[in-house]
Design an enzyme around this catalytic site. Structure first.
Site, PDB file in Angstrom:
ATOM      1  N   ASP A  14       0.854  -1.133   0.050  1.00 43.09           N
ATOM      2  CA  ASP A  14       0.105   0.019  -0.174  1.00 43.09           C
ATOM      3  C   ASP A  14       1.009   1.224   0.044  1.00 43.09           C
ATOM      4  OD1 ASP A  14       0.790  -0.669   2.707  1.00 43.09           O
ATOM      5  OD2 ASP A  14      -0.738   0.622   3.588  1.00 43.09           O
ATOM      6  N   HIS A 248       9.127  -0.577   9.122  1.00 38.95           N
ATOM      7  CA  HIS A 248       8.149  -1.829   9.233  1.00 38.95           C
ATOM      8  C   HIS A 248       8.283  -2.454   8.114  1.00 38.95           C
ATOM      9  CE1 HIS A 248       6.074   0.506  12.443  1.00 38.95           C
ATOM     10  NE2 HIS A 248       5.951   1.405  11.593  1.00 38.95           N
TER      11      HIS A 248
HETATM   12  C1  BDR Z   1       2.125  -0.389   8.955  1.00 40.93           C
HETATM   13  O1  BDR Z   1       1.200   0.477   8.631  1.00 40.93           O
HETATM   14  C2  BDR Z   1       1.588   1.209   7.383  1.00 40.93           C
HETATM   15  O2  BDR Z   1       1.223   2.535   7.675  1.00 40.93           O
HETATM   16  C3  BDR Z   1       2.964   1.161   7.092  1.00 40.93           C
HETATM   17  O3  BDR Z   1       3.109   1.250   5.693  1.00 40.93           O
HETATM   18  C4  BDR Z   1       3.258  -0.305   7.643  1.00 40.93           C
HETATM   19  O4  BDR Z   1       2.800  -1.218   6.623  1.00 40.93           O
HETATM   20  C5  BDR Z   1       2.725  -0.255  10.206  1.00 40.93           C
HETATM   21  O5  BDR Z   1       1.921  -0.282  11.094  1.00 40.93           O
HETATM   22 CA    CA Z   2       2.637  -0.618   4.349  1.00 39.85          CA
END
Ligand code: BDR
Ligand code: CA
Length: 325
Positions: A14, A248
């Protein structure tokens, strides 16, 4: 696998700033061939994610990688709107308001779900799928082809087992987008690895590192530095105690490439879909005594080694090195 052939990777993104970093990590990893990106929603709409993926693949020198559009909203909803907090963290365009050239390539006509199903059927053991947004495409693939769940190998970014969530005390953002889909995935797929906030909030990047990309004097380096600085600045407001931004999504790719970066707890997982704890990832009490565990949750990470790998691999892409398949 044919001798000498590389393992295959699909990213379900995303895109999103840390998704963009995950893409760069994947392209800088010679052990794997990125065979496609499937677009999901979360930080952005699917349409924006597709555009970002195509534009970044061109910027990073890999316009040959195909991009497939996924399901546009959660199973329990009939539309999706980007949350204000997502726009604050990733920018309205998902990539920190940094402008990148309009891509020449266009999205594939095949759907993300069909691409996921066909790829698992073709490559089986030799393919890893890394979802880093809502898990809706994965659940749709499970539903459409019952053999998908048995044969897919999934390393996903999402969830929080030993720490609180980041959108509520219980829920992490990717799981929170579509708890029903995430629950289907963690209960139903035979091989699941969860890279949650437990470990991703230990892997932090600071302005010190982004400076190095900017100093390279390349377009890719400037993009990565500017977008990541936007992300770090958002973290300075939302989580100043951390002293950097959470890597992340790149950590999920890192573990797909090299699982020895983390310590893994075998467990049978579920996602709460009702009540105040909706979106929580937790052990499934009904399968507690089942000797077969279908999931592993990362509970520890070798931070120093991951950051070294991250800078080496993303650094190659930032430098504009040839990252051909
Ligand atoms: C996740 O949420 C999204 O905003 C980031 O891209 C990551 O995949 C972190 O909680
Ligand atoms: Ca993400």
């Amino acid at each position: 696998m044919v001798d000498g052939a590389k393992k295959k990777l699909i990213l379900d993104l995303d895109t999103g700033i840390d998704d963009a970093l995950a893409l760069a990590y994947a392209l800088g990893s010679e052990e794997f061939e990125l065979i496609g990106i499937t677009a999901t929603y979360g930080n952005v709409l699917v349409e924006t994610g597709v555009r970002n993926d195509l534009a970044l693949l061109e910027l990073f020198g890999r316009p040959d990688v195909p991009v497939f559009a996924g399901v546009e909203h959660a199973r329990a909803k009939d539309s999706f709107e980007v949350l204000e907090i997502s726009a604050f963290i990733h920018g309205r365009n998902g990539i920190g308001e940094v402008e990148v050239a309009e891509p020449k390539a266009t999205v594939q006509t095949k759907s993300a779900v069909d691409f996921l199903i066909e790829s698992v059927a073709t490559y089986g053991e030799d393919l890893v799928i890394v979802p880093t947004g809502a898990m809706t495409n994965i659940a749709a693939a499970m539903e459409k082809d019952p053999s998908f769940a048995a044969n897919a190998h999934i390393v996903f970014m999402g969830g929080a087992l030993t720490v609180p969530g980041n959108v509520s005390p219980w829920a992490e953002a990717n799981i929170n987008q579509d708890p029903e889909a995430a629950d289907m995935m963690v209960r139903g797929c035979a091989d699941i690895t969860m890279i949650g906030l437990d470990v991703t909030l230990q892997t932090l990047l600071t302005y010190e590192e982004t400076k190095k990309w900017r100093a390279l004097g390349t377009k890719a380096g400037a993009f990565l530095a500017d977008a990541t600085d936007y992300y770090i600045k958002a973290y300075d407001t939302t989580a100043p105690h951390l002293g950097g931004c959470g890597l992340h999504d790149p950590l999920a790719v890192g573990v797909a490439v090299d699982p020895s970066l983390v310590q893994l707890l075998p467990i049978n997982l579920k996602v709460d879909t009702e009540g105040a704890t909706r979106g929580r990832t937790i052990g499934d009490e009904t399968r507690l005594n089942d000797p077969v565990k279908n999931a592993k949750v990362a509970t520890g990470v070798d931070v120093e080694r991951f950051l070294k790998e991250f800078m080496a691999r993303v650094g190659k892409v930032a430098a504009g090195a040839n990252v051909s398949a």
